[in-house]
Design a protein around this motif. Structure first.
Motif, mmCIF file in Angstrom:
data_model
loop_
_atom_site.group_PDB
_atom_site.id
_atom_site.type_symbol
_atom_site.label_atom_id
_atom_site.label_comp_id
_atom_site.label_asym_id
_atom_site.label_seq_id
_atom_site.Cartn_x
_atom_site.Cartn_y
_atom_site.Cartn_z
ATOM 1 N N GLY A 181 3.673 1.876 11.842
ATOM 2 C CA GLY A 181 3.017 1.899 13.150
ATOM 3 C C GLY A 181 1.534 2.178 13.026
ATOM 4 N N ALA A 182 1.154 2.842 11.943
ATOM 5 C CA ALA A 182 -0.272 3.105 11.710
ATOM 6 C C ALA A 182 -0.675 2.534 10.360
ATOM 7 N N GLU A 183 0.191 1.642 9.820
ATOM 8 C CA GLU A 183 -0.081 1.113 8.474
ATOM 9 C C GLU A 183 -1.378 0.307 8.430
ATOM 10 N N HIS A 184 -1.716 -0.352 9.573
ATOM 11 C CA HIS A 184 -2.952 -1.140 9.577
ATOM 12 C C HIS A 184 -4.181 -0.238 9.441
ATOM 13 N N ILE A 185 -4.059 1.004 9.921
ATOM 14 C CA ILE A 185 -5.196 1.937 9.859
ATOM 15 C C ILE A 185 -5.399 2.433 8.427
ATOM 16 N N LEU A 186 -4.276 2.845 7.784
ATOM 17 C CA LEU A 186 -4.383 3.317 6.395
ATOM 18 C C LEU A 186 -4.766 2.151 5.473
ATOM 19 N N ALA A 187 -4.176 0.974 5.749
ATOM 20 C CA ALA A 187 -4.513 -0.214 4.939
ATOM 21 C C ALA A 187 -6.000 -0.543 5.066
ATOM 22 N N GLY A 188 -6.555 -0.277 6.237
ATOM 23 C CA GLY A 188 -7.969 -0.543 6.473
ATOM 24 C C GLY A 188 -8.891 0.362 5.674
ATOM 25 N N ARG A 189 -8.321 1.413 5.073
ATOM 26 C CA ARG A 189 -9.127 2.328 4.256
ATOM 27 C C ARG A 189 -8.994 2.032 2.765
ATOM 28 N N ALA A 190 -8.251 0.962 2.435
ATOM 29 C CA ALA A 190 -8.019 0.628 1.024
ATOM 30 C C ALA A 190 -9.311 0.230 0.331
ATOM 31 N N VAL A 191 -9.384 0.549 -0.955
ATOM 32 C CA VAL A 191 -10.597 0.299 -1.728
ATOM 33 C C VAL A 191 -10.807 -1.194 -2.008
ATOM 34 N N ASP A 192 -9.701 -1.935 -2.123
ATOM 35 C CA ASP A 192 -9.825 -3.380 -2.330
ATOM 36 C C ASP A 192 -8.606 -4.124 -1.762
ATOM 37 N N TYR A 193 -8.671 -5.420 -1.837
ATOM 38 C CA TYR A 193 -7.631 -6.269 -1.252
ATOM 39 C C TYR A 193 -6.252 -5.990 -1.863
ATOM 40 N N GLU A 194 -6.222 -5.787 -3.173
ATOM 41 C CA GLU A 194 -4.968 -5.567 -3.887
ATOM 42 C C GLU A 194 -4.250 -4.300 -3.408
ATOM 43 N N VAL A 195 -5.014 -3.210 -3.268
ATOM 44 C CA VAL A 195 -4.452 -1.941 -2.796
ATOM 45 C C VAL A 195 -3.974 -2.087 -1.353
ATOM 46 N N ARG A 196 -4.770 -2.789 -0.546
ATOM 47 C CA ARG A 196 -4.406 -3.020 0.849
ATOM 48 C C ARG A 196 -3.060 -3.756 0.942
ATOM 49 N N GLU A 197 -2.923 -4.841 0.186
ATOM 50 C CA GLU A 197 -1.706 -5.648 0.243
ATOM 51 C C GLU A 197 -0.499 -4.878 -0.291
ATOM 52 N N LYS A 198 -0.717 -4.083 -1.343
ATOM 53 C CA LYS A 198 0.386 -3.310 -1.921
ATOM 54 C C LYS A 198 0.879 -2.271 -0.916
ATOM 55 N N PHE A 199 -0.063 -1.652 -0.207
ATOM 56 C CA PHE A 199 0.336 -0.658 0.788
ATOM 57 C C PHE A 199 1.138 -1.318 1.907
ATOM 58 N N LEU A 200 0.633 -2.438 2.433
ATOM 59 C CA LEU A 200 1.339 -3.135 3.516
ATOM 60 C C LEU A 200 2.724 -3.584 3.070
ATOM 61 N N LYS A 201 2.832 -3.954 1.782
ATOM 62 C CA LYS A 201 4.120 -4.422 1.251
ATOM 63 C C LYS A 201 5.150 -3.288 1.183
ATOM 64 N N ILE A 202 4.748 -2.103 0.713
ATOM 65 C CA ILE A 202 5.751 -1.026 0.613
ATOM 66 C C ILE A 202 6.218 -0.588 2.002
ATOM 67 N N VAL A 203 5.316 -0.645 2.988
ATOM 68 C CA VAL A 203 5.718 -0.283 4.352
ATOM 69 C C VAL A 203 6.693 -1.327 4.891
#
Lengths: 104, 385
Positions: free
Chosen positions: B190-212
């Protein structure tokens, strides 16, 4: 008790404050770290949110400095902000919010 | 630079405790693991029910957790109890020995009686305990410290007092060069887009969205839907309006630092700074995962006084409201309820938590340690076979 305020903002950019105790209509809202006072228009149970700025219809509700919902009607300062005047983000809104964030 | 005195291990890591533990590889030996620890006062049992009849992915996760626990910097020595020919105890011990850890495995076979195993184990543990007592502390600094961030038994104040204060502490630790790991994937939904928006790069962002997304899919398979079930009527009565708001209250334990890395359950971070670990919301399994991933100290916010501790890491309890502190002060290390009373700001409580972190790093016992709360459970993804 050294309580000198009855509400707290989690982030300076927020347009809502959280009531630290139940605040009655007609009382002044005093927010930790802020000097401006707002007249409370309706009873606000403790833990609930109160508008500190004028929030337009379809405007963002900002808490923790983040968008936590969208207003479904205009909300004036001093009014209760909750399920009857706020909705969560839709899936496409979440995605577009994420697209707006630029990577460092 | 904040410094502390800890125990330097052969592999270079630094411990804030010097525990000797017994640990089982299969649930059948949980009782004997506790019994053996009781025979040598000072030894801590790490007993659990996992390890048999598990799907490959779960077995891998169990072994990773056991290895991370026994090879933890807070652990001076570990005795494994295994059972049968295909038991992983010997293999785990060999891997840990290669990294310089003081470990030993005893495997139950048909040719050993239980009393023989207990005698052998007792002797090894007594020697390990003596060895641990001769180990000297040496100076280390904050950049070598990893703190885990957790909540359990949350209430309406969690997202207003304790969690933002933990977030302030986490940001300070990260700013000073340390590492903090946020956990509980379920709470980010529900707030994954906010935490993903703080990712250092695209790879970290995508990995976070994937585990959620993966977590949400697994929950859906059981017939539950987190998005439509939250916030609950109880949450709403407490003042929470949307799922985003509820999730934000939880992920704010991670402050506002840049997300550097996303790691699997019980996996060690390779980056310093702010990191996310894929764990369940169940506090006991989540704390065990954080510890196995190398966190030397865990910060834990609670509104209802959850007594959850850990056998190997100090857990610092941050109470969310004044009433809890009044009633259960013996369980609570920091009273974030002072924010509600207007006695302190979020930043001030954040500093108080940071002070407690350094005290715990220097050896001061936390409330959970004082009460010997030593819960341990391993996260399982699938059914038992």
């Amino acid at each position: 008790m050294s309580r000198i305020f009855n509400a707290l903002k989690l982030n300076k950019d927020d347009n809502v404050a959280v009531a630290l105790r139940t605040i009655k209509a007609g009382e002044d809202l005093s927010i930790q770290g802020e000097t401006a006072t707002i007249k409370v228009m309706v009873d606000i149970p403790f833990g609930h949110k109160i508008a500190t700025d004028l929030i337009q219809k379809d405007g963002k509700i900002i808490k923790y400095g983040e968008c936590m919902g969208i207003s479904t009607e205009e909300i004036e300062p001093g009014y209760h902000v909750h399920v009857f005047n706020v909705r969560g983000l839709k899936e496409d809104e979440r995605l577009s919010a994420l697209q707006e964030v630029r990577l460092p | 630079m904040k410094t502390f005195e800890g125990y330097r291990r052969t592999n270079g890591s630094i411990g804030v405790r010097n525990h000797v533990i017994t640990i089982n590889t299969v649930g059948e030996l949980a009782g004997l693991t506790k019994k053996l620890a009781q025979m040598v006062p000072g030894v801590i049992p790490v007993a659990h029910q996992a390890g048999k009849a598990q799907y490959p992915e779960d077995l891998e996760q169990t072994i990773r957790t056991l290895k991370g626990t026994a090879g933890h910097p807070n652990v001076s020595a570990a005795l494994f109890l295994g059972m049968g020919e295909d038991d992983p105890a010997e293999e785990i011990v060999e891997m840990l020995k290669e990294e310089g850890h003081h470990v030993h495995a005893i495997t139950f076979q048909k040719d050993k009686t239980i009393s023989e195993v207990l005698i052998e184990g007792k002797q090894w543990l007594e020697e390990a305990l003596e060895r641990s007592r001769s180990q000297q502390k040496e100076s280390a600094d904050i950049t070598e410290l990893i703190i885990g961030l957790e909540c359990g038994g949350s209430d309406a104040w969690s997202g207003i007092t304790a969690n933002p204060a933990i977030g302030a502490c986490s940001d300070s630790v990260v700013r000073d060069g340390g590492t903090s790991i946020l956990a509980e994937t379920t709470e980010a939904i529900g707030a994954e887009h906010i935490l993903a928006g703080r990712a250092v790069d695209y790879e970290v962002r995508e990995k976070f969205l994937k585990i959620v997304k993966d977590y949400e899919e697994r929950i859906k398979e059981t017939g539950e839907d987190i998005r439509s079930a939250n916030p609950t009527p109880g949450n709403m009565a407490g003042g929470l309006t949307t799922l985003e708001e509820k999730s934000l209250g939880c992920i704010k334990k991670g402050g506002s630092s840049t997300l550097m890395e996303v790691i699997a359950y019980a996996e060690k971070p390779t980056k310093k700074g702010f990191v996310f670990m894929d764990t369940p919301g169940y506090d006991v399994e989540s704390v065990a995962g954080l510890a196995a991933g190398g966190a030397q100290i865990v910060l834990f916010s609670t509104g209802k006084g959850s007594p959850t501790g850990s056998p190997i890491v100090p857990v610092i309890k941050i109470g969310t409201n004044p009433k809890l502190y009044e009633i259960m002060s013996e369980h609570i290390d920091v009273n974030a309820g002072k924010i509600i009373e207007g006695l302190n700001t979020i930043e001030e409580i954040g500093e108080e938590i940071y002070t407690k972190v350094m005290e715990a790093a220097n050896g001061k016992l936390t409330a959970a340690e004082h009460h010997k709360n030593q819960e341990f459970a391993i996260w399982r993804l699938a059914q038992t076979m």
